[in-house]
Design an enzyme around this catalytic site. Structure first.
Site, PDB file in Angstrom:
ATOM      1  N   GLU A 128     -11.468  13.347   7.173  1.00 49.25           N
ATOM      2  CA  GLU A 128     -12.288  12.282   6.582  1.00 49.25           C
ATOM      3  C   GLU A 128     -13.581  12.093   7.376  1.00 49.25           C
ATOM      4  OE1 GLU A 128     -10.290   8.576   5.367  1.00 49.25           O
ATOM      5  OE2 GLU A 128     -11.804   7.516   6.540  1.00 49.25           O
ATOM      6  N   THR A 171     -15.927   8.565   2.980  1.00 50.86           N
ATOM      7  CA  THR A 171     -15.641   7.147   2.712  1.00 50.86           C
ATOM      8  C   THR A 171     -16.755   6.497   1.889  1.00 50.86           C
ATOM      9  OG1 THR A 171     -16.655   6.420   4.771  1.00 50.86           O
ATOM     10  CG2 THR A 171     -14.291   6.889   4.829  1.00 50.86           C
ATOM     11  N   ALA A 193     -18.200  -0.728   2.141  1.00 56.32           N
ATOM     12  CA  ALA A 193     -17.819  -1.999   1.530  1.00 56.32           C
ATOM     13  C   ALA A 193     -18.848  -2.457   0.499  1.00 56.32           C
ATOM     14  CB  ALA A 193     -17.675  -3.048   2.625  1.00 56.32           C
ATOM     15  N   GLY A 197     -10.943  -1.286  -1.301  1.00 56.40           N
ATOM     16  CA  GLY A 197     -12.111  -1.353  -0.437  1.00 56.40           C
ATOM     17  C   GLY A 197     -12.015  -2.473   0.560  1.00 56.40           C
ATOM     18  N   ASP A 198     -12.762  -2.297   1.628  1.00 55.14           N
ATOM     19  CA  ASP A 198     -12.849  -3.349   2.642  1.00 55.14           C
ATOM     20  C   ASP A 198     -13.831  -4.397   2.168  1.00 55.14           C
ATOM     21  OD1 ASP A 198     -11.024  -2.467   4.508  1.00 55.14           O
ATOM     22  OD2 ASP A 198     -12.466  -1.095   5.428  1.00 55.14           O
ATOM     23  N   ALA A 244      -6.661  -1.966  -6.007  1.00 54.23           N
ATOM     24  CA  ALA A 244      -6.737  -0.525  -6.253  1.00 54.23           C
ATOM     25  C   ALA A 244      -5.984  -0.124  -7.522  1.00 54.23           C
ATOM     26  CB  ALA A 244      -6.197   0.230  -5.042  1.00 54.23           C
ATOM     27  N   HIS A 266       0.208  -3.656   4.797  1.00 51.57           N
ATOM     28  CA  HIS A 266      -1.184  -4.121   4.694  1.00 51.57           C
ATOM     29  C   HIS A 266      -1.278  -5.584   5.145  1.00 51.57           C
ATOM     30  CE1 HIS A 266      -4.994  -5.414   2.964  1.00 51.57           C
ATOM     31  NE2 HIS A 266      -5.326  -4.131   2.968  1.00 51.57           N
ATOM     32  N   LYS A 305       0.459   1.178  -8.084  1.00 53.87           N
ATOM     33  CA  LYS A 305      -0.641   2.157  -8.100  1.00 53.87           C
ATOM     34  C   LYS A 305      -0.121   3.525  -8.559  1.00 53.87           C
ATOM     35  CE  LYS A 305      -2.024   1.326  -3.701  1.00 53.87           C
ATOM     36  NZ  LYS A 305      -2.879   1.223  -2.492  1.00 53.87           N
TER      37      LYS A 305
HETATM   38  P1  FAD Z   1      -4.673  -2.412  -2.732  1.00 57.75           P
HETATM   39  O1  FAD Z   1      -3.779  -1.283  -3.058  1.00 57.75           O
HETATM   40  O2  FAD Z   1      -5.329  -3.097  -3.849  1.00 57.75           O
HETATM   41  O3  FAD Z   1      -3.774  -3.414  -1.924  1.00 57.75           O
HETATM   42  C1  FAD Z   1      -4.024  -4.030  -0.696  1.00 57.75           C
HETATM   43  C2  FAD Z   1      -3.298  -5.361  -0.642  1.00 57.75           C
HETATM   44  O4  FAD Z   1      -3.886  -6.202  -1.633  1.00 57.75           O
HETATM   45  C3  FAD Z   1      -1.804  -5.338  -0.975  1.00 57.75           C
HETATM   46  O5  FAD Z   1      -0.952  -5.070   0.092  1.00 57.75           O
HETATM   47  C4  FAD Z   1      -1.653  -6.770  -1.453  1.00 57.75           C
HETATM   48  O6  FAD Z   1      -1.510  -7.658  -0.384  1.00 57.75           O
HETATM   49  C5  FAD Z   1      -2.919  -7.022  -2.203  1.00 57.75           C
HETATM   50  N1  FAD Z   1      -2.726  -6.716  -3.645  1.00 57.75           N
HETATM   51  C6  FAD Z   1      -2.735  -5.484  -4.236  1.00 57.75           C
HETATM   52  N2  FAD Z   1      -2.499  -5.601  -5.565  1.00 57.75           N
HETATM   53  C7  FAD Z   1      -2.359  -6.914  -5.810  1.00 57.75           C
HETATM   54  C8  FAD Z   1      -2.097  -7.680  -6.983  1.00 57.75           C
HETATM   55  N3  FAD Z   1      -1.931  -7.097  -8.172  1.00 57.75           N
HETATM   56  N4  FAD Z   1      -2.006  -9.016  -6.858  1.00 57.75           N
HETATM   57  C9  FAD Z   1      -2.151  -9.620  -5.669  1.00 57.75           C
HETATM   58  N5  FAD Z   1      -2.394  -8.947  -4.518  1.00 57.75           N
HETATM   59  C10 FAD Z   1      -2.493  -7.624  -4.587  1.00 57.75           C
HETATM   60  N6  FAD Z   1     -12.077   1.015   2.737  1.00 57.75           N
HETATM   61  C11 FAD Z   1     -13.351   1.152   2.306  1.00 57.75           C
HETATM   62  O7  FAD Z   1     -14.067   0.149   2.133  1.00 57.75           O
HETATM   63  N7  FAD Z   1     -13.893   2.381   2.047  1.00 57.75           N
HETATM   64  C12 FAD Z   1     -13.167   3.525   2.204  1.00 57.75           C
HETATM   65  O8  FAD Z   1     -13.656   4.614   1.949  1.00 57.75           O
HETATM   66  C13 FAD Z   1     -11.807   3.415   2.658  1.00 57.75           C
HETATM   67  N8  FAD Z   1     -11.014   4.500   2.795  1.00 57.75           N
HETATM   68  C14 FAD Z   1      -9.696   4.350   3.138  1.00 57.75           C
HETATM   69  C15 FAD Z   1      -8.873   5.492   3.191  1.00 57.75           C
HETATM   70  C16 FAD Z   1      -7.527   5.364   3.523  1.00 57.75           C
HETATM   71  C17 FAD Z   1      -6.674   6.585   3.557  1.00 57.75           C
HETATM   72  C18 FAD Z   1      -6.984   4.082   3.823  1.00 57.75           C
HETATM   73  C19 FAD Z   1      -5.542   3.931   4.200  1.00 57.75           C
HETATM   74  C20 FAD Z   1      -7.794   2.957   3.771  1.00 57.75           C
HETATM   75  C21 FAD Z   1      -9.147   3.072   3.412  1.00 57.75           C
HETATM   76  N9  FAD Z   1      -9.985   1.963   3.320  1.00 57.75           N
HETATM   77  C22 FAD Z   1     -11.300   2.110   2.911  1.00 57.75           C
HETATM   78  C23 FAD Z   1      -9.489   0.627   3.647  1.00 57.75           C
HETATM   79  C24 FAD Z   1      -8.968  -0.112   2.395  1.00 57.75           C
HETATM   80  O9  FAD Z   1     -10.011  -0.304   1.490  1.00 57.75           O
HETATM   81  C25 FAD Z   1      -8.418  -1.442   2.879  1.00 57.75           C
HETATM   82  O10 FAD Z   1      -7.209  -1.249   3.582  1.00 57.75           O
HETATM   83  C26 FAD Z   1      -8.285  -2.494   1.804  1.00 57.75           C
HETATM   84  O11 FAD Z   1      -8.092  -3.748   2.458  1.00 57.75           O
HETATM   85  C27 FAD Z   1      -7.118  -2.277   0.844  1.00 57.75           C
HETATM   86  O12 FAD Z   1      -7.362  -1.239   0.011  1.00 57.75           O
HETATM   87  P2  FAD Z   1      -6.176  -0.662  -0.930  1.00 57.75           P
HETATM   88  O13 FAD Z   1      -6.799   0.343  -1.796  1.00 57.75           O
HETATM   89  O14 FAD Z   1      -5.020  -0.279  -0.126  1.00 57.75           O
HETATM   90  O15 FAD Z   1      -5.839  -2.013  -1.739  1.00 57.75           O
END
Ligand code: FAD
Length: 278
Positions: free
Chosen positions: A10, A42, A45, A101-102, A116, A142, A158
């Site tokens: 990455e 990546t 945000a 996303g962050d 996501a 998370h 997902k």
């Molecule tokens: P989600 O899968 O949406 O879930 C995260 C949390 O949100 C869940 O545990 C839950 O608490 C809550 N949630 C999810 N669905 C629901 C729902 N339906 N209702 C209520 N709550 C819910 N960040 C960036 O900004 N840019 C990047 O390029 C990037 N790359 C990454 C690559 C990897 C391999 C990893 C592991 C992380 C990366 N991140 C990146 C960080 C990521 O965006 C953060 O961890 C973010 O906070 C959560 O993203 P997610 O896609 O896991 O979210």
């Protein structure tokens, strides 16, 4: 390379053209010698690196490498996201990492309109099965989740929405990954879950980033890191520790390893070489 064929690296998008050129010509070229499946890039945000991510992906592809853009739905405009999907499809991209996303800094937590799962659904709705979709997974839970069960449920949603594979947040406790694989299997999640690997090269940035990402650096490791007062000693120590971690993860059945390179090739290369049978 047998079990090590499934290695991915990455990058984050460099700020400008010279930075991109350096990344492609130096870092990617060095890491390409290890035979990775792809390089992922990546996405900042709130879409802050939208162009940078796209340009870096295209530069990698022009140089002949397999490149995979990250895409997040966080607070992005849906029409812009759909345009970007079309641009990627037209450019020959076939694989995305789909994320919530962050949060852009200063916005606090829990203000996301989306997650996501919604992005996976949106991509499937708009682009059908064109893209292979990878999503994020969290063996150490998370930080926004209220329980391990809830976190696993969100992960499963997902997958049910159409994700094909996953990459974990990085971690240093292999048993957390082993338990997570078991829990996923029990929940009927059968996609490959690559282990996310963070090489240890700089104590301050590792601690800061881990705090932000909710990634655990165990107490024993914090103390051991603190004993190495220059980056080169720390890197050697980190290569040894992370090599052992990777060996254990492969034994536990990790289908692949995804290295968070921070745009550097040295430590990742040494770890992969340690894992490669002579
Ligand atoms: P989600 O899968 O949406 O879930 C995260 C949390 O949100 C869940 O545990 C839950 O608490 C809550 N949630 C999810 N669905 C629901 C729902 N339906 N209702 C209520 N709550 C819910 N960040 C960036 O900004 N840019 C990047 O390029 C990037 N790359 C990454 C690559 C990897 C391999 C990893 C592991 C992380 C990366 N991140 C990146 C960080 C990521 O965006 C953060 O961890 C973010 O906070 C959560 O993203 P997610 O896609 O896991 O979210």
């Amino acid at each position: 390379m047998g079990a090590l064929q499934r290695i991915t690296f990455e990058f984050f998008p460099p700020r400008d053209n010279p930075g991109r050129k350096k990344l492609v010509d130096n870092v990617a070229a060095k890491l390409a010698q290890l035979g990775p499946e792809y390089f992922s890039v990546t996405y900042g945000a709130g879409g802050s690196t939208r162009d940078g991510t796209r340009q870096t992906v295209l530069s990698l592809m022009e140089a002949g490498y397999q490149a995979v853009p990250h895409l997040s739905i966080g607070n992005d405009d849906t029409a812009e996201l759909l345009d970007l999907l079309d641009e990627y499809r037209d450019a020959g991209v076939t694989h995305l990492v789909a994320l919530r996303g962050d949060q852009p800094s200063g916005m606090g937590r829990n203000r996301f309109a989306h997650n996501a799962e919604a992005l996976v659904k949106l991509v499937r709705q708009h682009s059908g099965d064109h893209f292979h979709l990878t999503v994020a997974a969290y063996p150490e839970i998370h930080p926004d989740a209220t329980s391990a069960r809830q976190d696993l449920d969100f992960f499963k949603r997902k997958v049910d929405a159409g994700a094909n594979s996953a990459i974990t947040q990085y971690f240093y406790c292999p048993e957390a990954y082993a338990l997570y694989l078991d829990r996923c299997a029990s929940a009927g999640i059968n996609i490959p879950i690559y282990a996310g690997i963070m090489p240890i090269t700089n104590a301050e940035s590792l601690f800061r980033f881990s705090e932000k990402a909710g990634a655990d650096v165990p107490r024993w490791l914090r103390y051991a890191i603190a004993e190495h007062d220059n980056d080169s000693d720390l890197t050697q120590f980190g290569v040894d520790v992370v090599t052992r971690l990777c060996e254990r993860l492969l034994t536990l059945g990790a289908p692949g390893l995804h290295f968070y390179t921070l745009n550097r090739w040295g430590a990742s290369t040494r770890i992969v070489q340690n894992l490669t049978p002579a």
